[in-house]
Structures are given as structure tokens and as C-alpha cells.
Design an enzyme around this catalytic site. Structure first.
Site, PDB file in Angstrom:
ATOM      1  N   GLY A 307      11.752  19.028  -4.327  1.00 34.56           N
ATOM      2  CA  GLY A 307      10.695  20.028  -4.388  1.00 34.56           C
ATOM      3  C   GLY A 307       9.318  19.418  -4.317  1.00 34.56           C
ATOM      4  O   GLY A 307       8.429  19.909  -3.605  1.00 34.56           O
ATOM      5  N   ALA A 308       9.110  18.326  -5.057  1.00 36.99           N
ATOM      6  CA  ALA A 308       7.809  17.662  -5.091  1.00 36.99           C
ATOM      7  C   ALA A 308       7.984  16.305  -5.750  1.00 36.99           C
ATOM      8  O   ALA A 308       9.027  16.008  -6.338  1.00 36.99           O
ATOM      9  CB  ALA A 308       6.782  18.508  -5.842  1.00 36.99           C
ATOM     10  N   GLU A 310       5.601  13.238  -8.038  1.00 36.55           N
ATOM     11  CA  GLU A 310       4.372  13.017  -8.789  1.00 36.55           C
ATOM     12  C   GLU A 310       3.647  11.732  -8.421  1.00 36.55           C
ATOM     13  O   GLU A 310       3.143  11.006  -9.307  1.00 36.55           O
ATOM     14  CB  GLU A 310       4.684  13.026 -10.287  1.00 36.55           C
ATOM     15  N   ASN A 311       3.527  11.402  -7.151  1.00 31.68           N
ATOM     16  CA  ASN A 311       2.773  10.210  -6.770  1.00 31.68           C
ATOM     17  C   ASN A 311       1.396  10.238  -7.420  1.00 31.68           C
ATOM     18  O   ASN A 311       0.737  11.271  -7.473  1.00 31.68           O
ATOM     19  CB  ASN A 311       2.599  10.151  -5.250  1.00 31.68           C
ATOM     20  N   HIS A 341       4.334  21.184 -13.087  1.00 31.09           N
ATOM     21  CA  HIS A 341       5.325  20.141 -13.365  1.00 31.09           C
ATOM     22  C   HIS A 341       4.822  18.775 -12.917  1.00 31.09           C
ATOM     23  O   HIS A 341       4.838  17.800 -13.681  1.00 31.09           O
ATOM     24  CB  HIS A 341       6.633  20.490 -12.648  1.00 31.09           C
ATOM     25  N   GLU A 342       4.362  18.694 -11.676  1.00 31.83           N
ATOM     26  CA  GLU A 342       3.921  17.397 -11.159  1.00 31.83           C
ATOM     27  C   GLU A 342       2.659  16.918 -11.860  1.00 31.83           C
ATOM     28  O   GLU A 342       2.481  15.709 -12.069  1.00 31.83           O
ATOM     29  CB  GLU A 342       3.686  17.479  -9.646  1.00 31.83           C
ATOM     30  N   HIS A 345       3.304  15.154 -15.138  1.00 30.55           N
ATOM     31  CA  HIS A 345       3.738  13.767 -14.947  1.00 30.55           C
ATOM     32  C   HIS A 345       2.572  12.791 -14.929  1.00 30.55           C
ATOM     33  O   HIS A 345       2.768  11.597 -15.186  1.00 30.55           O
ATOM     34  CB  HIS A 345       4.488  13.622 -13.625  1.00 30.55           C
TER      35      HIS A 345
END
Length: 906
Positions: A307-308, A310-311, A341-342, A345
Site C-alpha cells: 500500500g505504501a 515510510e521512506n 500510518h506512514e 512511522h
């Protein structure tokens, strides 16, 4: 960075010497980096994954790392060149070889401290003799070349077929950064990164920080970026290409949003920034410290594997979050949720990072819980989001926790391959549910303060579970060791049921107890805080009389109910505080069946799930559930309830097809389901989310000539001006207010191809010409794969089982998801045995990403004794299956048995 850096406990060099032998037995995660490495080094295995014990050794060898990275990127080549300069310090008396992770590239030159040195490339890492290095500071320079990734991991290259534009992005978790550049690829060797990129002048280049300088060189630009703070390799980003960019701010933090030029017309940048700004405001306050990383970019990228991700400062999102139509409220909630969510992080995961991949669950579970908490407390959606959480994340966790492959939340992870398999519903759904329950258990403010203290104390460090739990326990002044043992280190889902008695003479309760049970093979009883909700029938209406919290533990917990009026029903997990399955007594179950629409929204979502639980646990026939839907759902207008139930209707359709057999056809029941979904779609408010939800499930369940005619007519009548379908089916009604967007057009075409209905080939060819986008190309491939003809199936079987894939992974995933639909039992019976035979070779030639897509897309079970035996034999006889394949086959066997048990009730 202080002496707690990288999560190791301070101890003396002398103790390290005494314990050095123990280090090689157990990995010695406790020894400090100052410890002398033992005389007998661990031999690194020649394999694609990194072993934990070797990573622990390397974390003892290497410290104070920084990288200088240089890349040459262009539009035409399928390979890229790079250089990495690694500055690090080496422990004294090192006798172990130094290895640098680098998967499937070409080493062009190596220099150590300015001099060329010998090296040995083992395909997945570069090995150097220990005597080449000096104790203390070293500088290792590696020039290399590598193909771009085409399966989404490493530095992925995507070329748009309509414009020819090339887009690049990195994706690394858990162990794929070494597919982009050579380095020490493990989370507990944090390092700073300085980056230079030579790229076409029309491209954007995005990394963790904003560029410090851009120098023009003919038709290229040299982008230079400053050094980052110490971070783990799996979150370092590099993205490049002619991306469209939008800009905004959240306070003093600059925001940018990037997407492909070909997608920009569909991007609602205002909504992206709104959700981002709301999340920033909430997390800055909740964590009691401002965002630590200067800028915040978000990129919407194609072919993404999850989905994604967290870079750091440059988060990547799957293009599924961009709709080519108007989003439903559920889709908007999911979109806002993944943004939150990301972002969570950035603090929990990026600022403070797990020591090793056994901590993956806490990283992902925490971000999941935080995202829903942010939405509930600081967005337009409010507490509605907890209904989405319950029906989605929590139910997938309940499902997996009852499967043979369940595992504790916290468990050993021996290597990075095992880490990949733990991206599952226990890691996300159960972990987040348990953290939500922990906040209730210790008090939400105590939980928040503990989290804030944890983040401040361990900023830029690596930690272990005890560090996190310790902060929560200290703030709450509670001993959480028993809680940690039972909830985090033991698997399984408990069930609770209420037992209560009343005095008939005065209608007062005399006793109430919570009975807790556990699976026979995991006899663990737990303690948690839940809410009891009491209901009474008054004038034919079910009303909530009172609600209050209790803590239960053990097999039986007595509740003080002195002077309580005797209720007609008690629900023991009101508000979904607990992670537990609820068994309703017969009286309560009957009340639910009669009066489910009289409960509040949250309770309706949960009680519909209880009814479904009775179906899959073979206590209630599937047909009974269908009758209850037919009776009660026409009055339901809340989208979160309709969304939860229609998801179960999709499963109902699957089960009905699987259970069908020559001697017992369930075509009439499928027709009943089709009728329900069609009528509800027509009756729903024009243009509403509920209408879209019913349309989507109708498009999945419709199979009769009348239903397919309706779908075809809707495709042709693009403006919905005329009657849709025929008089017999539609009753001279239009689908009022409904807009058939491009993505839903392909859904209908997929269905027409599935049944080879009328002029499906011509309509598909026409749509292909109109929609040449990447999603359009993939749906056209899926439309071919789903057709019930042997020629098409043989073609795609050959593609799926080929050692070298012709199509990219993103395309193959959607092909596999449509290759063997349940409506084609004869073709399934033909190809399932062949797929089982092919499994060992598939595991040898394809990675976990491919195999995950295989099992997610292709269901091998058939709900018959023959299919059950077939899969048991495959499970037991294929000793060469990898761990992911073995796990998935075990699930197939279990679910086939479940289907047969359900079928007996029919």
C-alpha cells in the site's frame, strides 16, 4: 547518539571477552560494539537472505558508518551505474571477513583506503579478507552496475506505454536496499547518507532531504543532497523521473506531492494535503515532539508491491489511492488512514528503529493503531473509523489467528526471508488490536506519555521490545511482564461467553460471569479490559440500558451485578475494546436475528460479524445467513455496515460456487444472492456510497443472462440515459445518479469476459483502444486470462509457470487473481493438479513477492474430498517447498476442510 546507540547494553570490554564464546552461540545482541570479536568467526551463508546471527556479528565489527552515494540515471538504459564510498570504523582484533550486501549486480572496481584490493563476489554479497582492513577508520569505495528492478524492489523502473516517460523509485523493506547499492543492509547499523545524482534535465530527483545544489550539465542535471541524520538503510529513498509536483505546508514543514504526468488529472492534491496536515497536527501533539526530519514528500508510484512505504521524508504510495472516479467514504477513510500510518512511522520506526526484524510487528502495529487513532480524534471521520478497523484489520487477524499458520506477535526471526513472511495479519491486525487494548488496559493517557518518553529517550537509536514496554509500564506504574508474555509471546484467539442468572420473583440478576476459553492446542487464557452492554426489550424495541468496563482473566470472572435489572441480552465486548471472539448464547443470538437493525452502528458491524462467524464455524447454514441479509439489509443505509456485510456476500458467492457439484447445484442460491445485490443497488439513494457498494458486489455476483445484459447495457449506455438492462430484470428502472467510471467499466468487462457474454471480444478491444493507461493494459490482460476457454488458460498457465517472466510482476498479480475463477470448475479441476506439481519449481525460480501474489490470486481448493486429499499429498510430499509455499498449502488444506464442514449443513 549516546552509549545506548544501536540498542546494546553498556558493559565492560572485560565482560565482552569473557562472553565472546557465548556470543557465537546465541548471537550476543547484548554485547557492546567495543567488544573484541571472537577468534572463530561465523561463516556467512551463500544465500539471498541475511541471517540474524551473522548480522549480530557484523554489528559488532562495524560502527560509525556513513555513505557517499553517486548514481547515473537516464531514460534509455535498463541498467544504472553507481559508486558508494563507505566510511566506517572496524573493531580491534577483528578476525572475521567483512561482507558488504549487494544483490545481483556487477562490481566494476574496489578501493580500500585509496588502494585497489582483492574481493570475492558471492552474487548476494561482496566478501573481503579481514587482514585488508585497519582497526579503526576505513574507507571502502565500490564502483558498480546493476539492472533496474522490474518487480518493485530495489530501484524500480517503470516506462509508461502511452508517453514513453520513465519513472524510478526505490523500495527496500525488509532487505532490498542492497538491490540498489552495496552496503551493510540491516536496521541496527544506522548511518548517514550523502547523495549525488546525475539525471535528465526534465526529471525531478527526490530523497530524504531537499537538494542543496543543482548543476546543469548539457541535457542533464547533477543533483547534490546533504548528509542525513543516522538512519537505517531500509528507509533511505531515491526517486526520480518527470513527476508532476504539487506544493503546500504543514506549519513550517514544506510538503510536496508527486505523481506520474499521466495520472495528474485524477489526483486530488487538496485532499492529500488535508489528510497530511491533520496527521501532522495530531502526531506533533501526541508524541510531544515536532516532526524531526525537515521536509515531507509523498510520491504516488506505479507497480508498487504494497500500500505504501515510510521512506524517510519521501513516502511512496500505491496508485490504488488515486481513483479514476469519485471515491466512496470508505475509500477516503482508507486513503487518509494510509497517509497517517506512514507518517506515524517517521517517529516510530524511522526516528526510533527496531534492533532486528523480530520487532517488525511493533513497528507496523503501532503505525496502524496510531493511524486509526488520529482519524478518530482529529479528522472528519470520527469514531466511524473504528468500525472500518474492526471489519478490516481485526477480522483478518481473527481469521489468521485461527489458522494452522498462526504465530505469536513477537517471535524469533532467523533471517530476512522469514521477516518477509511476517508481513501478515498477525503483525498488522492483531498487533494493532492488542496495542489498542493495551491503551485501554493501562489508560490512554498513560499509554501516550509512555510512547512520548520512549521516543525521546531513544531518538536515532535501535531498540528492543523491553524498551517500549518498559516505558509504558513505568508511566502506568504497572507490571506488564505477564501481559507481555500472554499477549505478545503466545499465539491464538480466545473466546468469551457470558453466563448469567436472574431471580424470576423480582426480575433482578443474581449472578454474572465471563467464561473464557482457548483453543485446545494453545491453552492460553488472557487478561484484558472490555465493556459490557446491557439490553432490554421495551415496547417491541431493543434498548441499551447500561454499559460499563470490566477486567476479566482466567477461565471464569465473576462480575458484581447486585440490584441489576435482569436484561434480555448482554454483549461482552461493546465498543470493541478487546481482542476476543464473542460466542452469543441462544437467547441473544435469536434477539440479534430478529432485531439487529435496532443496535447502534458499531454494534451492528460486530453482530453481523458474529453471524458470519457462526457460518464459517459450521454452526449456521450459509443459506440462513443469506436469508438474514435479505431480510435486514434493505433497511441499512450506513456505509460502514453495508461495506462489512457486502464483503461477506462476496465470500458467500465464492462458497456457493465452491460447494456446487453435479449432484447438488446451488445455482438457485446464487440466483437469490444476485437478486439481493441487484435490488439493493437499484433501491439505494442515487449517487450514494451505498449505491456504489451494492454495484460493486453485484458486478462480482451477477451471472445470469439478465444480469450480464444489464452490465453490457450499462457499458454501452455510458451516460445512463436509457433503461439499463431489460424490462424483466430492471423493471423499467434506471440506475439513477450512478456514474460508471473507467475502473468500474473494466470490472464489467472482466465479468463479460468471464462468461464470454455476447460481443465481449469487441467491447474489450474497443475499451483497450480507449484506455491505453497502465491499469487499462493490466485489466485487458486479466480479461483474457479469465475467459473460460482452454487456449487462453494454457497460454497463461505457461506464463505463470515460466522460469523467466514475460510480464512484470504487477501485471502477473492481476492475471493470477483472475486465472481460475470459481465459476469455472472444470477448468479449475484441469489446471489445479498441474499447478500443485509446478510449485517446487516456482519456488526455486521466483521470490516471495511472486509466490505471495500466486497464493493470493489462485485458490487451489475445491471443497471436495478429492481436492482435500490432493492438497494434503502436495503439502506432505513436496519437501522442497519453501516456507511461504508450505504455509500457504497448510492454509489451503485447512480452508478446504472448513468449506466441506460448511457444506454438510447445506
Amino acid at each position: 547518539m549516546n552509549n545506548r546507540t544501536l540498542g546494546y547494553k553498556r558493559t565492560s570490554v572485560l565482560v565482552g571477552l569473557i562472553l565472546s564464546f557465548v556470543f557465537f552461540i546465541v548471537g550476543c545482541k547484548q554485547l557492546p560494539k567495543s567488544a573484541v570479536v571472537a577468534a572463530k568467526p561465523i561463516e556467512r551463508a551463500k544465500q539471498v537472505s541475511l541471517e540474524q546471527d551473522y548480522a549480530a556479528l557484523r554489528a559488532q565489527q562495524i560502527t560509525k558508518v556513513d555513505y557517499e552515494l553517486t548514481f547515473e540515471l537516464d531514460e534509455t538504459n535498463t541498467r544504472f551505474n553507481g559508486q558508494v564510498v563507505i566510511n566506517f570504523e572496524l573493531v580491534k582484533n577483528n578476525q572475521a571477513p567483512i561482507t558488504v550486501d549487494f544483490d545481483s549486480g556487477e562490481i566494476l572496481a574496489v578501493r580500500l583506503n585509496g588502494k585497489a584490493i582483492p574481493w570475492q563476489y558471492e552474487k548476494w554479497f561482496i566478501r573481503f579478507a579481514p587482514e585488508l582492513f585497519s582497526a579503526g577508520k576505513n574507507q571502502l569505495e565500490i564502483n558498480y552496475s546493476r539492472p533496474y528492478a522490474t518487480a518493485g524492489d530495489g530501484l524500480h523502473r517503470f516506462k509508461d506505454l502511452t508517453t514513453g516517460n520513465v519513472y524510478l523509485y526505490s523500495n527496500f523493506e525488509p532487505y532490498n536496499a542492497n538491490k540498489m547499492f552495496p552496503h551493510f543492509d540491516q536496521p541496527d547499523i544506522k548511518a548517514s547518507y550523502r547523495l549525488s545524482v546525475l539525471a535528465p534535465e526534465s526529471w525531478q530527483v527526490i530523497s530524504a532531504l531537499r537538494e542543496s545544489k543543482i548543476t546543469h550539465k548539457e541535457k542533464q542535471n547533477l543533483w547534490e543532497f546533504p548528509s542525513t541524520a543516522p538512519i537505517s538503510s531500509y528507509i533511505f529513498p531515491l526517486h526520480a523521473g518527470p513527476y508532476q509536483v504539487w506544493e503546500d505546508y504543514s506549519g513550517s514543514v514544506p510538503l510536496r506531492l508527486f505523481a506520474r504526468q499521466e495520472l495528474k488529472q485524477y489526483v486530488d492534491a487538496q485532499e492529500w494535503f488535508l489528510f497530511t496536515q491533520q496527521s501532522f497536527k495530531f502526531f506533533n501533539q501526541y508524541f510531544d515532539q515536532p516532526y524531526p526530519f525537515v521536509k515531507y514528500d509523498q510520491l504516488i508510484v506505479p507497480d508498487f508491491n504494497s500500500g505504501a512505504m515510510e521512506n524517510l521524508g519521501a513516502v511512496t504510495f500505491n496508485e490504488i489511492y488515486v481513483s479514476r472516479g469519485i471515491k466512496t467514504q470508505v475509500e477516503r477513510i482508507r486513503h487518509g488512514n494510509v497517509i497517517a500510518h506512514e507518517m506515524a512511522h517517521m517517529w516510530f520506526g524511522n526516528l526510533v528503529t527496531m534492533d532486528w526484524w523480530n520487532g517488525l510487528w511493533l513497528n507496523e502495529s503501532f503505525a496502524t493503531y496510531m493511524a486509526f487513532l488520529q482519524q478518530a480524534e482529529a479528522s472528519e471521520f470520527g469514531d466511524t473509523v473504528w468500525n472500518i478497523f474492526y471489519a478490516g484489520y481485526k477480522q483478518t487477524a481473527y481469521t489468521m489467528d485461527q489458522q494452522v499458520i498462526t504465530h505469536p506477535i513477537e517471535l524469533p526471526v532467523n533471517n530476512t526471508a522469514e521477516a518477509f513472511t511476517n508481513f501478515d495479519s498477525i503483525t498488522y491486525g492483531k498487533g494493532a488490536s492488542v496495542l489498542k487494548q493495551l491503551a485501554q488496559f493501562v489508560g490512554e493517557e498513560n499509554f501516550r506519555k509512555g510512547v512520548a518518553s520512549y521516543l525521546k529517550k531513544h531518538a536515532y537509536e535501535n531498540t528492543q521490545l523491553d524498551d517500549f514496554i518498559g516505558e509504558i509500564a513505568q508511566v502506568a506504574e504497572m507490571d506488564l511482564s505477564h501481559w507481555t508474555e500472554t499477549w505478545l509471546k503466545q499465539a491464538g484467539l480466545n473466546t468469551i461467553q457470558l453466563d448469567y442468572r436472574c431471580d424470576a420473583s423480582n426480575s433482578l440478576m443474581t449472578s454474572l460471569s465471563i467464561q473464557q476459553t482457548a483453543p485446545a492446542d494453545i491453552p492460553v487464557l488472557r487478561q484484558q479490559r472490555v465493556q459490557l452492554s446491557f439490553y432490554k426489550m421495551r415496547a417491541g424495541k431493543l434498548q441499551q440500558e447500561k454499559i460499563f468496563p470490566v477486567i476479566y482473566e482466567g477461565a471464569k470472572t465473576d462480575i458484581d451485578v447486585k440490584n441489576f435489572a435482569c436484561p434480555d441480552m448482554i454483549y461482552p465486548n461493546a465498543g470493541d475494546w478487546g481482542y476476543v471472539k464473542v460466542a452469543l448464547d441462544k437467547k441473544s443470538l435469536q434477539l440479534v436475528r430478529e432485531h439487529i437493525n435496532q443496535f447502534d452502528v458499531s454494534s451492528r458491524v460486530m453482530l453481523w460479524q458474529s453471524l458470519w462467524d457462526d457460518v464459517v464455524d459450521a454452526r449456521m447454514p450459509l443459506t440462513d445467513y443469506l436469508r438474514l441479509v435479505e431480510r435486514h439489509l434493505p433497511q441499512e443505509l450506513r456505509y460502514e455496515v453495508v461495506s462489512a456485510v457486502t464483503a461477506k456476500l462476496k465470500l458467500t458467492n465464492d462458497y456457493l460456487q465452491l460447494m456446487s457439484s453435479p449432484d447438488k447445484s446451488l445455482k438457485a442460491e446464487r440466483g437469490s444472492l444476485e437478486k439481493i445485490t441487484f435490488q439493493q443497488m437499484l433501491a439505494a439513494p442515487a449517487g450514494s456510497d451505498v449505491q456504489k457498494l451494492w454495484f460493486d458486489i453485484f458486478a462480482y455476483t451477477g451471472f445470469s443472462p439478465n444480469a450480464l445484459t444489464f452490465m453490457r447495457t450499462l457499458l454501452i449506455d455510458t451516460e445512463n440515459k436509457n433503461l439499463v438492462g431489460d424490462k424483466k430484470l430492471a423493471g423499467n428502472k434506471k440506475l439513477a445518479g450512478f456514474v460508471l467510471d473507467q475502473d468500474r467499466r473494466w470490472v464489467l468487462l472482466l465479468r463479460l469476459n468471464q462468461f464470454q457474454f455476447k460481443d465481449y471480444l469487441a467491447l474489450t478491444a474497443q475499451e483497450q483502444k480507449k484506455d491505453t493507461s497502465d491499469p487499462g493494459v493490466n485489466m485487458a490482460l486479466a480479461s483474457e486470462a479469465i475467459r473460460p476457454d482452454l487456449t487462453s488458460k494454457e497460454k497463461w498457465f505457461a506464463q505463470i509457470t515460466a522460469q523467466q517472466q514475460t510480464y512484470k510482476l504487477a501485471s502477473m498479480r492481476i492475471v493470477m487473481a483472475n486465472f481460475l475463477p470459481f465459476s469455472q470448475p472444470e477448468l479449475r479441476a484441469n489446471f489445479t493438479p498441474k499447478l500443485l506439481v509446478a510449485l517446487p519449481d516456482l519456488g526455486k525460480h521466483h521470490d516471495e513477492r511472486f509466490m505471495h501474489g500466486f497464493f493470493r490470486g489462485i485458490t487451489l481448493r475445491a471443497c471436495t474430498p478429492a481436492s482435500l486429499l490432493q492438497m494434503k499429498q502436495a503439502r506432505d510430499q513436496h519437501s522442497e517447498l519453501n516456507s511461504l509455499q508450505s504455509r500457504m498449502l497448510k492454509v489451503e488444506v485447512q480452508e478446504d476442510q472448513r468449506c466441506m464442514d460448511m457444506k454438510k449443513l447445506m
